[in-house]
Design a protein around this motif. Structure first.
Motif, PDB file in Angstrom:
ATOM      1  N   ARG A 146      23.275 -15.527 -25.404  1.00 37.15           N
ATOM      2  CA  ARG A 146      23.651 -16.740 -25.496  1.00 37.15           C
ATOM      3  C   ARG A 146      25.091 -17.579 -25.023  1.00 37.15           C
ATOM      4  NH1 ARG A 146      22.753 -15.989 -32.258  1.00 37.15           N
ATOM      5  NH2 ARG A 146      20.768 -15.553 -32.167  1.00 37.15           N
ATOM      6  N   SER A 147      25.951 -16.595 -24.307  1.00 43.66           N
ATOM      7  CA  SER A 147      26.682 -17.229 -24.117  1.00 43.66           C
ATOM      8  C   SER A 147      26.998 -17.887 -22.896  1.00 43.66           C
ATOM      9  CB  SER A 147      28.163 -15.615 -24.644  1.00 43.66           C
ATOM     10  OG  SER A 147      27.189 -15.212 -23.675  1.00 43.66           O
ATOM     11  N   ALA A 149      25.416 -20.587 -21.075  1.00 47.23           N
ATOM     12  CA  ALA A 149      25.170 -21.816 -20.141  1.00 47.23           C
ATOM     13  C   ALA A 149      26.095 -22.463 -19.257  1.00 47.23           C
ATOM     14  CB  ALA A 149      24.743 -22.699 -21.353  1.00 47.23           C
ATOM     15  N   ALA A 206      21.039 -18.627 -19.790  1.00 42.57           N
ATOM     16  CA  ALA A 206      21.300 -18.615 -21.232  1.00 42.57           C
ATOM     17  C   ALA A 206      20.517 -18.724 -22.169  1.00 42.57           C
ATOM     18  CB  ALA A 206      22.434 -19.609 -21.599  1.00 42.57           C
ATOM     19  N   ILE A 208      17.470 -18.178 -25.978  1.00 41.39           N
ATOM     20  CA  ILE A 208      17.359 -18.054 -26.967  1.00 41.39           C
ATOM     21  C   ILE A 208      16.170 -17.573 -27.918  1.00 41.39           C
ATOM     22  CG2 ILE A 208      18.016 -20.183 -28.508  1.00 41.39           C
ATOM     23  CD1 ILE A 208      19.901 -18.599 -30.283  1.00 41.39           C
ATOM     24  N   HIS A 220      23.910 -22.290 -31.647  1.00 36.30           N
ATOM     25  CA  HIS A 220      24.282 -21.067 -31.258  1.00 36.30           C
ATOM     26  C   HIS A 220      24.646 -21.083 -29.675  1.00 36.30           C
ATOM     27  CE1 HIS A 220      23.555 -19.666 -34.836  1.00 36.30           C
ATOM     28  NE2 HIS A 220      22.384 -19.707 -34.952  1.00 36.30           N
ATOM     29  N   ILE A 221      23.381 -21.328 -29.025  1.00 38.27           N
ATOM     30  CA  ILE A 221      24.232 -21.639 -27.002  1.00 38.27           C
ATOM     31  C   ILE A 221      24.990 -21.796 -27.033  1.00 38.27           C
ATOM     32  CG2 ILE A 221      22.663 -22.199 -25.149  1.00 38.27           C
ATOM     33  CD1 ILE A 221      20.531 -21.266 -25.259  1.00 38.27           C
ATOM     34  N   THR A 222      25.695 -23.576 -27.392  1.00 43.53           N
ATOM     35  CA  THR A 222      26.424 -24.750 -27.249  1.00 43.53           C
ATOM     36  C   THR A 222      27.479 -24.038 -27.630  1.00 43.53           C
ATOM     37  OG1 THR A 222      25.554 -25.876 -29.154  1.00 43.53           O
ATOM     38  CG2 THR A 222      24.905 -26.797 -26.695  1.00 43.53           C
ATOM     39  N   ASN A 224      28.229 -20.864 -28.211  1.00 41.48           N
ATOM     40  CA  ASN A 224      28.730 -19.337 -27.593  1.00 41.48           C
ATOM     41  C   ASN A 224      29.072 -19.740 -25.731  1.00 41.48           C
ATOM     42  OD1 ASN A 224      28.358 -16.685 -29.349  1.00 41.48           O
ATOM     43  ND2 ASN A 224      26.742 -18.174 -29.479  1.00 41.48           N
ATOM     44  N   SER A 225      28.483 -20.820 -25.315  1.00 41.92           N
ATOM     45  CA  SER A 225      28.885 -20.494 -24.196  1.00 41.92           C
ATOM     46  C   SER A 225      29.861 -21.960 -23.902  1.00 41.92           C
ATOM     47  CB  SER A 225      27.279 -21.570 -23.267  1.00 41.92           C
ATOM     48  OG  SER A 225      26.314 -20.193 -23.664  1.00 41.92           O
ATOM     49  N   THR A 267      17.977 -21.954 -21.088  1.00 39.52           N
ATOM     50  CA  THR A 267      19.123 -22.592 -19.665  1.00 39.52           C
ATOM     51  C   THR A 267      19.390 -21.858 -18.491  1.00 39.52           C
ATOM     52  OG1 THR A 267      21.533 -22.447 -19.753  1.00 39.52           O
ATOM     53  CG2 THR A 267      20.602 -23.683 -21.521  1.00 39.52           C
TER      54      THR A 267
END
Ligand code: ADP
Ligand code: MG
Length: 313
Positions: A146-147, A149, A206, A208, A220-222, A224-225, A267
């Motif tokens: 997730r981290s 992107a 990334a 999920i 969560h992606i935004t 974590n990244s 992404t």
């Protein structure tokens, strides 16, 4: 219990034939034995489904067996892992042989399609609670998190969005649809996106799986990244069933907030899109900043982490 725990496991859960190359020893001893191939590492996940919390009381056992495995395989898919074995913890109020046979049929029907072995578990008496742990393989150092992107990435999803959420509304009797069948199928029998995950492991930045809703999971992606996401509402892939629901009710947020679809959101750099050999839809882009925004008819709507507009009721 009418049937002893040992007989129950033997009759319904011990496979006649183990199918995964990693299984050294399956059900029957104190532990299973699993061989990790040279150059690989394990991806491990677990999900619990409690009656009345995660599924409606009286839900068909076959659907539960399928869904319990599907949600765990979906976690493996979102990391780019190849599924290989599972452990099952069953808490049952009583031994109902017809229920067990149907549950096992749903579970093994999906497991066999991916050569996944059921290698062990635990059985106890209590309120109906289903827990499954899944084991998958990843080549060392290669995975989809997730981290990672990056600003400039395209945001894509597999499949269509909101169908399972619509299926839940139909199952609860809150909406009647001429397209009920497809929505209910998506709700009861989600399909883990294993093949897409394996391709994305080496192409995407990334990823999920969408279990809580597109915006909640993209959030969560935004986070974590340390990036932001912009979604183009008009680009969202919607089934006829969901289009009909939105046209009838005006509830356009369904594909943004409804969970349980188990599609992948990922992404990647725009130039990598040509290498994706599965069906996907580009729905937006990663930008600098924080949070998830949606453009609807060109107007930006800032959403909260659940996908609802800020300041809306
Ligand atoms: P122990 O008492 O050593 O924990 P159990 O009697 O609970 O062993 O289980 C016997 C065997 O059956 C073990 O191999 C265990 O992994 C397996 N098992 C028990 N329950 C389940 C289940 N619900 N699904 C799959 N395997 C199970
Ligand atoms: Mg033991």
């Amino acid at each position: 219990m009418a049937l002893s725990e040992f007989n129950l496991i033997d009759r319904y859960f011990k496979q006649a034939q183990l199918t995964n190359a990693q299984t050294r020893l399956g059900i029957g001893d104190d532990c299973a034995i699993y061989a990790v191939p040279e150059g690989f590492e394990l991806a491990l996940t677990m999900d619990t489904m409690v009656e009345g919390v995660h599924f409606l009381p009286g839900c068909a056992a076959e659907a539960l067996g399928h869904k319990l495995l599907a949600v765990n395989l979906s976690d493996l898919a979102s990391m780019g892992a190849e599924p290989s074995a599972v452990l099952l913890a069953l808490t049952l109020p009583a031994v109902d042989e017809a229920w067990l046979a149907d549950f096992a049929q749903g579970l093994f029907g999906l497991a066999q399609r991916y050569q996944v072995d059921l290698i062990g578990g635990d059985t106890t008496r209590g309120p109906l609670t289903l827990t499954l742990q899944a084991i998958g393989l990843l080549p060392c150092g290669r995975n989809l998190r997730r981290s990672a992107a990056q600003v400039g990435d395209v945001i894509c999803v597999t499949g269509t969005l909101g169908d399972a959420g619509l299926g839940l509304k139909i199952a609860q009797g809150d909406f009647a649809s001429p397209y009920a069948e497809t929505a209910l199928a998506q709700f009861y029998r989600p399909e883990p996106q294993i093949a897409a995950g394996l391709v994305l492991r080496d192409l995407a930045h990334a990823g999920i799986d969408i279990s809580d809703g597109l915006v909640a999971d993209l959030w969560h992606i935004t986070e974590n990244s340390a990036v932001a996401a912009e979604i183009n509402y008009e680009a969202l892939p919607l089934s006829r069933a969901v289009k009909h629901y939105i046209a009838t009710t005006g509830d356009w947020s369904l594909p943004l907030v409804a969970g349980d679809d188990y599609q992948l959101c990922f992404t990647l750099s725009p130039e990598k899109l040509v290498d994706l050999d599965f069906a996907y839809t580009a729905i937006g882009k990663i930008t600098s900043g924080t949070g998830v925004a949606v453009y609807k008819h060109g107007v930006i709507q800032q959403l909260n982490r659940r996908g609802y507009e800020h300041f809306s009721a």
